[in-house]
Design a protein around this motif. Sequence first.
Motif, short mmCIF file in Angstrom:
data_model
loop_
_atom_site.label_atom_id
_atom_site.label_comp_id
_atom_site.label_asym_id
_atom_site.label_seq_id
_atom_site.Cartn_x
_atom_site.Cartn_y
_atom_site.Cartn_z
N ARG A 76 46.19 49.65 38.89
CA ARG A 76 45.42 50.70 39.59
C ARG A 76 44.11 49.87 39.79
O ARG A 76 43.16 49.22 39.04
CB ARG A 76 45.08 51.84 38.97
CG ARG A 76 44.09 52.65 39.86
CD ARG A 76 43.81 53.96 39.04
NE ARG A 76 43.11 55.06 39.70
CZ ARG A 76 41.73 55.02 40.15
NH1 ARG A 76 41.00 54.42 39.57
NH2 ARG A 76 41.51 56.13 40.82
N PHE A 77 43.97 49.35 41.24
CA PHE A 77 42.97 48.60 41.46
C PHE A 77 41.54 49.54 41.47
O PHE A 77 41.59 50.26 41.43
CB PHE A 77 43.22 47.91 42.76
CG PHE A 77 44.29 47.13 43.01
CD1 PHE A 77 44.64 46.05 42.13
CD2 PHE A 77 45.18 47.62 43.97
CE1 PHE A 77 45.75 45.28 42.62
CE2 PHE A 77 46.64 47.04 43.94
CZ PHE A 77 46.74 45.89 43.23
N SER A 78 40.54 48.67 41.39
CA SER A 78 39.01 49.28 41.30
C SER A 78 38.85 50.13 42.32
O SER A 78 38.05 50.97 42.31
CB SER A 78 38.02 48.15 41.09
OG SER A 78 38.14 47.25 42.27
N ASN A 79 39.46 49.77 43.56
CA ASN A 79 39.33 50.78 44.77
C ASN A 79 40.05 52.07 44.67
O ASN A 79 40.10 52.93 45.57
CB ASN A 79 39.47 50.04 46.06
CG ASN A 79 40.99 49.74 46.22
OD1 ASN A 79 41.71 49.99 45.44
ND2 ASN A 79 41.04 48.92 47.19
N GLY A 80 40.96 52.19 43.49
CA GLY A 80 41.69 53.13 43.38
C GLY A 80 43.08 53.21 44.00
O GLY A 80 44.01 54.20 43.83
N ALA A 81 43.47 52.01 44.81
CA ALA A 81 44.75 51.94 45.16
C ALA A 81 45.89 51.47 43.90
O ALA A 81 45.17 51.04 42.87
CB ALA A 81 44.78 50.83 46.36
N TRP A 82 47.23 51.76 44.22
CA TRP A 82 48.14 51.36 43.13
C TRP A 82 48.91 50.17 43.87
O TRP A 82 49.24 50.04 45.01
CB TRP A 82 48.89 52.64 42.89
CG TRP A 82 48.03 53.54 42.27
CD1 TRP A 82 47.49 54.77 42.99
CD2 TRP A 82 47.86 53.71 40.74
NE1 TRP A 82 46.75 55.47 41.89
CE2 TRP A 82 47.07 55.05 40.63
CE3 TRP A 82 48.31 53.12 39.71
CZ2 TRP A 82 46.83 55.39 39.25
CZ3 TRP A 82 48.02 53.68 38.37
CH2 TRP A 82 47.22 54.78 38.42
N SER A 83 49.29 49.26 42.81
CA SER A 83 50.36 48.31 43.27
C SER A 83 51.66 48.64 43.27
O SER A 83 52.54 48.00 44.03
CB SER A 83 50.13 47.35 42.04
OG SER A 83 50.95 47.71 40.99
N GLY A 84 52.10 50.00 42.60
CA GLY A 84 53.53 50.13 42.50
C GLY A 84 54.11 49.71 41.21
O GLY A 84 53.79 48.44 40.87
N PHE A 85 55.04 50.31 40.67
CA PHE A 85 55.70 49.96 39.38
C PHE A 85 56.51 49.13 39.61
O PHE A 85 57.56 49.00 40.80
CB PHE A 85 56.34 51.17 38.77
CG PHE A 85 55.45 52.10 38.04
CD1 PHE A 85 55.22 51.88 36.93
CD2 PHE A 85 55.16 53.21 38.64
CE1 PHE A 85 54.27 52.65 36.05
CE2 PHE A 85 54.14 54.13 37.96
CZ PHE A 85 53.82 53.71 36.63
N ALA A 86 56.84 47.99 38.87
CA ALA A 86 57.81 47.05 38.84
C ALA A 86 58.57 47.06 37.47
O ALA A 86 57.61 46.86 36.40
CB ALA A 86 57.33 45.78 39.37
#
Length: 729
Positions: free
Chosen positions: A635-645
């Motif tokens: 979870r990036f500092s801006n609140g976005a998510w990378s997605g599970f891997a």
Amino acid sequence: MNPRISTFLRAVVAAAAAFTVPVAAAGSAQAATPSAASSSTPDVKAVSYQGRVFHVPASWPVVDLAADPRACVRFDQHAVYLGHPGDRQDCPPRLVGRTEALLVEPVAGAAPGGAESNPVARVVRAVDGTVTVTGTYDTDQKLVQGIVTAAGLAVAPPAPRTGPAAGPRVAAKSAGAQAPAAAGAAAVAGSIPASATNYTGKGFDACTAPSGAAMSAWMANSPYQAVGIYIGGSNRACSQPNLTANWVQQQTGIGWHFLPMYVGVQASQIKYAATEGADAADDAVKQAQALGFGPGAVLYYDMENYSPQYTGQVLAFLTAWTNELHAWGFNSGVYSSSSSGMKDLVANAGNSAYAMPDVVFAANWNGTADTNDPYIPAGYWSGHQRVHQYASPGNETWGNVTIGIDQDYLDVQLTGTPPSQSSQFFLGVRQSTGAWPGFAIMPGSGGAGVFKGSETAVTGMPNGSSQQLGVGLDGNLYHATRSATGTLSGFSALNGIGTSTMAARRAAIAGMPDGSSQVLAIGGDGNVYHRIRQSDGSWSGFGPLPGVGTPTMAAADVAITAMPDGSAQVLAIGNDGNVYHESRFSDGNWSGFAPLAGVGTPTMAAGRVAIAGMPDGSSQVLAIGNDGNVYHESRFSNGAWSGFAALPGVGTPTMAARTVGIAGMGDGSSQVAVIGANGNVYHEIRAGNGSWSGFGAVQGPYGSSTFPAQRVAIAGLPDGSSQLVAIRG
């Protein structure tokens, strides 16, 4: 949606809209005459009972249990059963399976079942002031739910999913009506002694538990003194109107011993062996505890005969079953055919990848009442750890009472709980150089003795100390500290809400930048509670967290981490099995829970979660998916998510694991600890650039090359070291 289901549900809606409801007399069964609208949907018929109308497939028979009290209420056949199942049902033995069916009873005197749906057992329930509905299903859950809701009843939600919390406590009951335990109140399980599942001699099993009168007659006249009872499972075919805690207590009192059997998914149905095996064990424990059984009792999984192509997934499933039962303190039994399940267990008894049951229950109809079996060598399960189903004669009559049975011979004399019930807590330090000096046993209360339990959590503090949580053998939550110089305080009990102790199922802890720490616990009622330990050592008291549109958050697992700005981030696995995330802001306000997306799915189903805050304001999440493998996302500092891997394993494309932990380090790296599928502790590092070191086995205490463990947690410290707490198996 399946096209057949969709077509049928449209027909149900049309029929329900046009049908005038006739009120049947209390206790009567009546097939309602379709109206013009319903006659235009020939695949549907309307069945009226107690003023409720159920539109069901026209091919389903309707059974009036008041007119035929000996009828066997079978959930392996499509049917509608109206009324209370009789206490002397005429059921054949050997029934296994479940399909779409309905049992509709008047509320007064309804059979045990409670007001909770149970997705593990494939049961939906609905209760209003007039009727209690139990609906079963194989693959068409929406079909059964549609029938129930079209009749004007609300389908009950499932009970919170639970994992083990060790010690003598009762889980929230899903096989009978019971108010949930209050948070912080430890309920006592085990009113039936563990020795009740021990016996040497003849026994029998029947599809439905016989009446008390039948059991008394057979105790006085038959050669049997042990009875197999089907306590639950998604393939339990027969209803169980007699099977209550009072019934078990009464039969114990007159000398009966028990084979509690759970008949869940079968070999060809297994999709996610690790998750499904653990879920089955959790549900089996809930059903067993509701009947009065406690730690030390043997619970048997009924895995019917299967072909060799399913060997691997069956063994993985039964490994998860055994490990999870052990974490609850129950002994594991497995029932299967000698030529399939027993043969495979014997062939893999020395394989460290698989956990073996404590008792084997072999189906081999050779007519000989002993525990010898050509598929099981004499030295295997030789310590009074065998049951033999030696014949299936069908009906037998003793004391003028006839029951359809299979015949069993038992030689079971276990002397206590499995090893994990006495699991010791170990703490080890990984130095910033990468060296592991070793592990030390963690002391109990007041620094004396050894602390034992089944759940743990750990966090690092800004001053170089650390704090630990443990769920003890009594099912209560304990807290400990390790000073920056390495001194261990020993564990002390935390108080609950108006109680001197806090009953807990799982727990998590996060050290905050200001020297305080925040604790999460899943209480005895299955809901998430939060409290703060101030930097001076004082405590705030537990308070419940709201759920998604609900005043409380029911959960199966929790995790929490501190962020550099003084906020905290929380993960919870809801009672729907999906992962939810929320933030606690530095001012004490909460964002509210929101679901995380999965891999190509809108939600992420998981069995375990962990989270770590990073110096740059991001966080990293781990989850054990429903396939039993470890997944990672950021979870990036801006609140976005990378997605599970998925994370790679040791020479494999995925890493199967039982439990997982992650720690954020000051240099931007993170460290991961898991219990692998073989039961050993593994560790790896994610560098600040996102690359992974690969998993390596952690050496255990006393010079062992591996560390077999039940649970593990990891925390980062300001000096670049990390601390790992493991509960030895």
